[in-house]
Write a protein that holds these residues in place. Structure first.
Motif, PDB file in Angstrom:
ATOM      1  N   ASP A 135      -7.142  -1.381  -0.153  1.00 46.69           N
ATOM      2  CA  ASP A 135      -6.102  -0.377  -0.381  1.00 46.69           C
ATOM      3  C   ASP A 135      -4.748  -0.992  -0.664  1.00 46.69           C
ATOM      4  OD1 ASP A 135      -5.683   0.467   3.148  1.00 46.69           O
ATOM      5  OD2 ASP A 135      -5.930  -1.425   2.067  1.00 46.69           O
ATOM      6  N   ALA A 182      -2.050  -2.431  -3.455  1.00 41.39           N
ATOM      7  CA  ALA A 182      -1.739  -2.505  -4.877  1.00 41.39           C
ATOM      8  C   ALA A 182      -1.123  -3.867  -5.172  1.00 41.39           C
ATOM      9  CB  ALA A 182      -0.752  -1.396  -5.233  1.00 41.39           C
ATOM     10  N   SER A 241      -4.881  -0.288 -14.592  1.00 40.83           N
ATOM     11  CA  SER A 241      -3.814   0.623 -14.136  1.00 40.83           C
ATOM     12  C   SER A 241      -2.789   0.852 -15.220  1.00 40.83           C
ATOM     13  CB  SER A 241      -3.088   0.057 -12.918  1.00 40.83           C
ATOM     14  OG  SER A 241      -3.915   0.038 -11.813  1.00 40.83           O
ATOM     15  N   LEU A 282      -0.906   6.860  -8.943  1.00 40.73           N
ATOM     16  CA  LEU A 282      -1.760   5.821  -8.399  1.00 40.73           C
ATOM     17  C   LEU A 282      -3.150   6.013  -8.977  1.00 40.73           C
ATOM     18  CD1 LEU A 282      -2.122   3.441  -6.539  1.00 40.73           C
ATOM     19  CD2 LEU A 282      -2.856   4.989  -4.765  1.00 40.73           C
ATOM     20  N   CYS A 312      -7.121   4.864  -8.726  1.00 41.52           N
ATOM     21  CA  CYS A 312      -8.108   4.214  -7.850  1.00 41.52           C
ATOM     22  C   CYS A 312      -9.437   4.226  -8.573  1.00 41.52           C
ATOM     23  CB  CYS A 312      -8.295   4.975  -6.553  1.00 41.52           C
ATOM     24  SG  CYS A 312      -6.804   5.502  -5.754  1.00 41.52           S
ATOM     25  N   VAL A 335      -7.925   0.521  -4.728  1.00 42.29           N
ATOM     26  CA  VAL A 335      -6.631   0.986  -5.221  1.00 42.29           C
ATOM     27  C   VAL A 335      -6.095  -0.001  -6.263  1.00 42.29           C
ATOM     28  CG1 VAL A 335      -4.242   1.022  -4.453  1.00 42.29           C
ATOM     29  CG2 VAL A 335      -5.920   2.370  -3.255  1.00 42.29           C
ATOM     30  N   ASP A 336      -5.479   0.528  -7.314  1.00 43.78           N
ATOM     31  CA  ASP A 336      -4.847  -0.294  -8.354  1.00 43.78           C
ATOM     32  C   ASP A 336      -5.821  -1.329  -8.922  1.00 43.78           C
ATOM     33  OD1 ASP A 336      -2.107  -2.686  -8.492  1.00 43.78           O
ATOM     34  OD2 ASP A 336      -2.992  -1.416 -10.024  1.00 43.78           O
ATOM     35  N   CYS A 363      -7.724   9.376  -1.178  1.00 41.50           N
ATOM     36  CA  CYS A 363      -6.925   8.972  -2.342  1.00 41.50           C
ATOM     37  C   CYS A 363      -5.520   9.544  -2.248  1.00 41.50           C
ATOM     38  CB  CYS A 363      -7.582   9.449  -3.642  1.00 41.50           C
ATOM     39  SG  CYS A 363      -9.088   8.586  -4.030  1.00 41.50           S
ATOM     40  N   ARG A 419      -3.521   7.490   0.128  1.00 41.04           N
ATOM     41  CA  ARG A 419      -3.115   6.228  -0.478  1.00 41.04           C
ATOM     42  C   ARG A 419      -1.972   6.447  -1.469  1.00 41.04           C
ATOM     43  NH1 ARG A 419      -8.496   3.961   0.105  1.00 41.04           N
ATOM     44  NH2 ARG A 419      -8.525   3.832   2.349  1.00 41.04           N
ATOM     45  N   THR A 420      -2.074   7.538  -2.231  1.00 43.79           N
ATOM     46  CA  THR A 420      -1.026   7.802  -3.227  1.00 43.79           C
ATOM     47  C   THR A 420       0.309   8.053  -2.548  1.00 43.79           C
ATOM     48  OG1 THR A 420      -2.750   8.905  -4.489  1.00 43.79           O
ATOM     49  CG2 THR A 420      -0.524   9.091  -5.322  1.00 43.79           C
ATOM     50  N   ARG A 423       1.735   4.739  -1.621  1.00 42.06           N
ATOM     51  CA  ARG A 423       2.167   4.024  -2.819  1.00 42.06           C
ATOM     52  C   ARG A 423       3.464   4.617  -3.348  1.00 42.06           C
ATOM     53  NH1 ARG A 423       2.469  -0.462  -5.702  1.00 42.06           N
ATOM     54  NH2 ARG A 423       1.989  -0.230  -7.913  1.00 42.06           N
TER      55      ARG A 423
END
Lengths: 243, 309
Positions: free
Chosen positions: B51, B53, B168, B229, B231, B240-241, B284, B287-288, B291
């Protein structure tokens, strides 16, 4: 318009007539490419990326089985010039410059060593302030060196002009569009041979010789700079390799 | 260089074709088992956690000739965005609004997959995604792009060039668009008697006797800035990324865009082998959110660095 100030002898951007713009180069800017370089001459900024040698994509274009095929594409970003360009790629000027760069680099790449393969040179102009052709050739030379493609010699290019009865080195956009002659020269640095020579507008013969000599001196200075950059790059690689 | 040997054990789908193989060869020939081995240890080939980036940098104003520009790098992916403003007559239905035109280019330098005559498939898709997100997020108030109601307004041409394509792409492109709008400075403008609008440069400003239509060089006030973001999903793992290699191998990507007010602006999951259950979607989104905080800090830092200059 006074391109050379009669009192101080300086040009509109403060340079002396035989002074080149500030050079800056960086190798390895595009990690996905086999070789790449960023080259700046004053405000002109250009990225060159080299992919190859790789398999030939279009069998129809492969003329000669004994040599590598060299392809080049020149394109300008929409925001690179003062006014936003409408058609940055397919227009005649871009096609002509692509051809010029291809033939210039073909002269120095040892194509016979890589038969049945293809070398792609892509040049993208990010900022254009005169001398884009020369900046592209210089960037392509560095990118080819970064890609490890065998070359006869390094090719460097520089332009010179003649305004207000003075030969001027490395014209920027304002001086280039003044209507005076513009001589672009590309040489193989150590072999001291001219591979590219283009000129437009009228010039008397002896003035032409002076201007061309000036451009060749400029090319040699750029070659000096390019050698330093390549040496620095090699030292860094050596360092990273741990030897 | 030392070549590390990797014994072909019981894991993965590669059936004992080679008992011992070099890592690079294994990576090329059996990409999914290669990644599986890494995912079991919760790590990726570039030693990132699942997770995390990549390092993101934003630099404002690299293109001096544009009204606003930004260079964004997420890992190796690099995007250069530049905005040029031109004057146009607004439409009759919306006489006091300007407009934005977004174009996304993937020139051949950015990736070995892109060749002249064979443009990248993903470029027009990202172009449309960008336009949709910028419009629907309401980041730019089009009324701020108006000059003289009904007669003249700004059209902002946003050009984004991908300089290096390493996964990405949409994230970097949207971030560079946002950064370019943050950097944008609207030039001063004046009107002639015939009603023609022209820009006044800062040197002419003192000497001019023209009436200036917009008194100070303005910056846009951006509300609810969107942050993206991307994934990739592989079975139950969320990476992620992703890098370009991870995107090609795992084939299922989800892109989420959240704005600073906490609203979900866009969800984009264009098919793919992996299926996204509600839990995965919620993961997700978390995580976003994280980020988004990171990116917001990075953007604010780059703005303050620029202002110091």
């Amino acid at each position: 318009m006074e391109y050379v100030n009669p009192l101080t002898g300086l040009r509109i951007d403060g340079r002396r007539p035989t002074e080149m713009r500030h050079l800056k180069a960086q190798i390895g800017v595009v990690s996905k490419a086999d070789g790449s370089a960023l080259f700046e001459m004053g405000n002109t900024r250009v990225i060159a990326a080299v992919y190859g040698p790789r398999e030939v994509q279009n069998r129809g274009q492969q003329m000669n089985n004994n040599e590598a095929l060299v392809r080049c594409e020149y394109s300008m970003a929409n925001f690179s010039t003062g006014d936003r360009a409408r058609k940055p790629k397919g227009d005649r000027r871009s096609t002509e410059i692509s051809l010029v760069i291809r033939q210039t680099m073909e002269a120095c790449i040892l194509t016979k060593l890589m038969p049945r393969s293809q070398i792609d040179i892509f040049v993208q102009v990010l900022q254009a302030d005169g001398g884009t052709r020369s900046a592209c050739i210089n960037a392509a030379t560095l990118a080819l060196a970064d890609a490890g493609i065998p070359m006869r010699d390094i090719v460097t290019s520089c332009s010179a002009g003649y305004l207000c009865t003075m030969p001027l080195l490395d014209l920027n956009y304002a001086e280039d569009s003044a209507g005076g002659p513009d001589v672009t020269v590309g040489i193989l640095a150590k072999m001291d041979k001219v591979t590219l020579l283009q000129m437009d507008a009228k010039l008397p013969l002896d003035t032409f010789e002076t201007v061309m000599q000036l451009a060749i001196e400029g090319c040699k200075a750029i070659a000096q700079y390019i050698r330093e950059i390549m040496l620095q790059n090699t030292k860094q690689l050596e360092c990273r390799r741990g030897s | 260089m030392e070549t590390t040997q990797m014994t072909e054990g019981g894991g993965g789908g590669a059936t004992g074709i080679a008992a011992q193989m070099e890592v690079e060869a294994f990576r090329r020939l059996f990409p999914l088992p290669f990644y599986k081995r890494h995912l079991l240890e919760s790590v990726r080939p570039d030693a990132r956690a699942l997770d995390y980036a990549r390092d993101t940098t934003i630099s404002l104003g690299p293109v001096a000739s544009a009204d606003g520009s930004a260079l964004v790098k997420i890992g190796e992916t690099a995007m250069l965005a530049a905005i040029k403003l031109e004057v146009m007559t607004p439409s009759k239905e919306r006489p006091d609004e300007g407009s934005i035109v977004v174009e996304f280019y993937m020139p051949p330098i950015c990736s070995p997959m892109v060749r002249p005559g064979r443009p990248a498939e993903v470029a027009p898709v990202i172009s449309k995604q960008l336009l949709d997100v910028i419009r629907s997020s309401g980041m730019v108030n089009l009324k701020e792009l108006c000059l003289i109601s009904g007669k003249a307004s700004w059209i902002a041409y946003l050009d984004i060039y991908c300089l290096n394509a390493d996964g990405s792409l949409f994230d970097a492109a949207l971030l560079s668009a946002v950064a370019a709008f943050t950097h944008l400075q609207i030039p001063l403008v004046s009107v002639t008697e015939e009603g023609r609008v022209f820009t006044v440069s800062s040197e002419q400003e003192e000497k001019t006797k023209f009436e200036l239509v917009n008194k100070e060089k303005r910056k846009l006030s951006l509300s609810s800035i969107p942050f993206p973001l991307t994934c990739v999903i592989h079975e139950d793992y969320i990476l992620v990324d992703p890098t370009a290699e991870e995107e090609t191998v795992m084939e299922t990507s989800i892109t989420l865009v959240l704005d600073t007010l906490g609203n979900l602006v866009s969800i984009y999951k264009p098919g793919g082998v992996g299926l996204a259950s509600t839990e995965i979607m919620k993961e997700c989104i978390t995580r976003t959110k994280r980020r988004m905080q990171e990116l917001k800090t990075i953007l604010e830092e780059s703005v303050s660095v620029m202002e110091v200059d």
